[in-house]
Design a protein around this motif. Sequence first.
Motif, PDB file in Angstrom:
ATOM      1  N   GLY A 110       0.868  -0.014  -8.501  1.00  0.00           N
ATOM      2  CA  GLY A 110       0.087  -0.804  -7.566  1.00  0.00           C
ATOM      3  C   GLY A 110      -0.861  -1.744  -8.279  1.00  0.00           C
ATOM      4  O   GLY A 110      -1.364  -1.442  -9.363  1.00  0.00           O
ATOM      5  N   MET A 111      -1.113  -2.880  -7.629  1.00  0.00           N
ATOM      6  CA  MET A 111      -1.970  -3.912  -8.229  1.00  0.00           C
ATOM      7  C   MET A 111      -3.173  -4.231  -7.340  1.00  0.00           C
ATOM      8  O   MET A 111      -3.811  -5.269  -7.503  1.00  0.00           O
ATOM      9  CB  MET A 111      -1.146  -5.190  -8.439  1.00  0.00           C
ATOM     10  N   ASP A 112      -3.507  -3.314  -6.428  1.00  0.00           N
ATOM     11  CA  ASP A 112      -4.538  -3.616  -5.442  1.00  0.00           C
ATOM     12  C   ASP A 112      -5.904  -3.042  -5.778  1.00  0.00           C
ATOM     13  O   ASP A 112      -6.810  -3.050  -4.942  1.00  0.00           O
ATOM     14  CB  ASP A 112      -4.079  -3.141  -4.057  1.00  0.00           C
TER      15      ASP A 112
ATOM     16  N   LEU B 131       2.794   4.862  -9.531  1.00  0.00           N
ATOM     17  CA  LEU B 131       1.347   5.030  -9.490  1.00  0.00           C
ATOM     18  C   LEU B 131       0.805   4.036  -8.473  1.00  0.00           C
ATOM     19  O   LEU B 131       0.926   2.824  -8.657  1.00  0.00           O
ATOM     20  CB  LEU B 131       0.725   4.769 -10.860  1.00  0.00           C
ATOM     21  N   LEU B 132       0.208   4.536  -7.400  1.00  0.00           N
ATOM     22  CA  LEU B 132      -0.164   3.671  -6.281  1.00  0.00           C
ATOM     23  C   LEU B 132      -1.535   3.045  -6.429  1.00  0.00           C
ATOM     24  O   LEU B 132      -1.704   1.842  -6.214  1.00  0.00           O
ATOM     25  CB  LEU B 132      -0.083   4.461  -4.980  1.00  0.00           C
ATOM     26  N   ASN B 133      -2.542   3.826  -6.768  1.00  0.00           N
ATOM     27  CA  ASN B 133      -3.916   3.319  -6.758  1.00  0.00           C
ATOM     28  C   ASN B 133      -4.855   4.338  -7.367  1.00  0.00           C
ATOM     29  O   ASN B 133      -4.472   5.489  -7.610  1.00  0.00           O
ATOM     30  CB  ASN B 133      -4.354   2.996  -5.322  1.00  0.00           C
TER      31      ASN B 133
ATOM     32  N   THR C  42       2.366   9.358  -7.702  1.00  0.00           N
ATOM     33  CA  THR C  42       0.980   9.795  -7.801  1.00  0.00           C
ATOM     34  C   THR C  42       0.058   8.651  -7.430  1.00  0.00           C
ATOM     35  O   THR C  42       0.492   7.545  -7.119  1.00  0.00           O
ATOM     36  CB  THR C  42       0.668  10.342  -9.209  1.00  0.00           C
ATOM     37  N   GLY C  43      -1.243   8.921  -7.427  1.00  0.00           N
ATOM     38  CA  GLY C  43      -2.261   7.971  -6.993  1.00  0.00           C
ATOM     39  C   GLY C  43      -3.286   8.713  -6.169  1.00  0.00           C
ATOM     40  O   GLY C  43      -3.086   9.877  -5.795  1.00  0.00           O
TER      41      GLY C  43
ATOM     42  N   HIS D 271      -2.594  -0.849   3.253  1.00  0.00           N
ATOM     43  CA  HIS D 271      -2.288   0.287   2.390  1.00  0.00           C
ATOM     44  C   HIS D 271      -0.875   0.795   2.638  1.00  0.00           C
ATOM     45  O   HIS D 271      -0.153   1.146   1.691  1.00  0.00           O
ATOM     46  CB  HIS D 271      -3.299   1.407   2.601  1.00  0.00           C
ATOM     47  N   ASN D 272      -0.461   0.836   3.913  1.00  0.00           N
ATOM     48  CA  ASN D 272       0.920   1.240   4.206  1.00  0.00           C
ATOM     49  C   ASN D 272       1.913   0.163   3.798  1.00  0.00           C
ATOM     50  O   ASN D 272       3.067   0.473   3.469  1.00  0.00           O
ATOM     51  CB  ASN D 272       1.069   1.573   5.690  1.00  0.00           C
ATOM     52  N   HIS D 273       1.496  -1.081   3.798  1.00  0.00           N
ATOM     53  CA  HIS D 273       2.369  -2.131   3.301  1.00  0.00           C
ATOM     54  C   HIS D 273       2.583  -1.972   1.791  1.00  0.00           C
ATOM     55  O   HIS D 273       3.673  -2.250   1.284  1.00  0.00           O
ATOM     56  CB  HIS D 273       1.781  -3.503   3.636  1.00  0.00           C
ATOM     57  N   GLN D 274       1.549  -1.508   1.095  1.00  0.00           N
ATOM     58  CA  GLN D 274       1.744  -1.202  -0.325  1.00  0.00           C
ATOM     59  C   GLN D 274       2.703  -0.020  -0.490  1.00  0.00           C
ATOM     60  O   GLN D 274       3.579  -0.030  -1.370  1.00  0.00           O
ATOM     61  CB  GLN D 274       0.415  -0.869  -1.003  1.00  0.00           C
ATOM     62  N   ASN D 275       2.562   0.999   0.371  1.00  0.00           N
ATOM     63  CA  ASN D 275       3.487   2.128   0.321  1.00  0.00           C
ATOM     64  C   ASN D 275       4.922   1.667   0.548  1.00  0.00           C
ATOM     65  O   ASN D 275       5.858   2.138  -0.110  1.00  0.00           O
ATOM     66  CB  ASN D 275       3.104   3.169   1.383  1.00  0.00           C
ATOM     67  N   ALA D 276       5.096   0.744   1.499  1.00  0.00           N
ATOM     68  CA  ALA D 276       6.429   0.220   1.789  1.00  0.00           C
ATOM     69  C   ALA D 276       6.976  -0.567   0.596  1.00  0.00           C
ATOM     70  O   ALA D 276       8.170  -0.465   0.259  1.00  0.00           O
ATOM     71  CB  ALA D 276       6.385  -0.665   3.033  1.00  0.00           C
TER      72      ALA D 276
END
Length: 478
Positions: free
Chosen positions: A224-226, A187-189, A120-121, A289-294
């Motif tokens: 995520g920590m961004d 949890l992404l963002n 999720t996110g 953002h895709n680097h966070q997904n990776a």
Amino acid sequence: MIDLRPYISTTNGKAFAVLGLGRSGLTAACALAQSGADVWAWDDNADGRAKAAEAGLKVVDLGNCDWTAVQSLVMSPGIPLTHPVPHPVALAAQATGVEVICEVELLYRACPDATFVGITGTNGKSTTTSLIAHILAQAGRPVAVGGNLGTPALELPMLESDGVYVLEMSSYQLDLLSQLRFDIALLLNFSPDHLDRHGDMAGYIKAKLHIFDRQEKDDAAIIGMDDPDSRQVFDQINSLGNCKAIPISGNTRLAEGVFAAQGQLIDDRFASEEQILDLQSVERLPGDHNHQNAAAAFACCRRLNLTNDAIVAGMKSFPGLAHRQQLVAQQGNIRYINDSKATNADAAARAISSYENIYWIAGGRAKDGGISSLKPLFSRIRKAYLIGECAEDFARQIGKDLPYTQCQTLDRAIAQAAKDAQHDNCDNAVVLLSPACASWDQYRSFEVRGDHFRECVQKLTQSNNLEQPSTASGREAS
């Protein structure tokens, strides 16, 4: 379709009420009925009730029924449970002590031995969900992907203890779970979205936090920590100590986490940095953002005992998703990118941050806040092409900060952007559809809008017709 008989056999024979008969709701009702349950189907829309009757389901007015005879209310996530006003049927069920759940909960009860991964996110859910599922499939693991992405939960195949369900979870769905426990929860963002359904940002975050409910010591929470809200959630989950909390980032070094730094994917989960992959070589995963997904996908797949080599191979072969920074064509030094899924400014910012020399197509039905938050990124944009009902408002927000043309329609915007990009002859030029808006003023969905972009680009590049298009009247900034 999922066989619910093992679960139905454990219930007390009461009816299952199903409210909302779109694709997922109708699937749930049919799966329950085929498994021997007494199903009461209802939709506030007459067309939905007609489809239920055609499917042989019992249509019962849930606004006037005996709730003491009901086991569970299976409700479409699109129907309000709390805000802005709870649906009267949900209130009636809860007043009688009847649980209110969604179809994902039924999947869990039918297949409790499988591994459940939930994602999720606000942004990046679909890409991360698809990336994890692709990596697992390439590695030969039995996997099924769905939930809020594509296939309804009860249309997925039955999986045993060696199988993995990878489920994109919306805040609405997370509000409708009662027993499901995610072995791995991501949890992404956070950014403001769906606040009409959750009251405010605090309500939205509270709904998202349900993804960590019932997790145990051997489970993992990947966070995520961004953004500030996500960092607070990590601190909260980590301090509780109910599960293993793993931080991830697309641009910042982290102790005992997985992150990208200068485009390199690095695993530091065990306090010893290990370089995994040069993400800049993975064309389908551009930008922080895709680097966070990776990073999220890597952390998840390592928890599922995949090797580094298997994960890297899966990332390199990932085809990407339609309408999410999708490369649809390239003509000379001009790339055409379909990011129609970017329906808010935060999502558009992620795409704009990934490119230089952008010819930006934006507009549609605006979200709160418009595009003022994107001004720090305007230096990446050579010119904007404004479409849809918010074109004049976006023009006012841009002012003299950026050259723009009001094109009104997508086909005109593409033709004008292509002509300008060809004339300027910049290196690595990008004609980018990243609207920062919903599509509903001109298209029934962002998918239809993205498909139209692809069709227009294909016609344009195949014919090489870059003549000056006619545009609607509107002032231009120089």
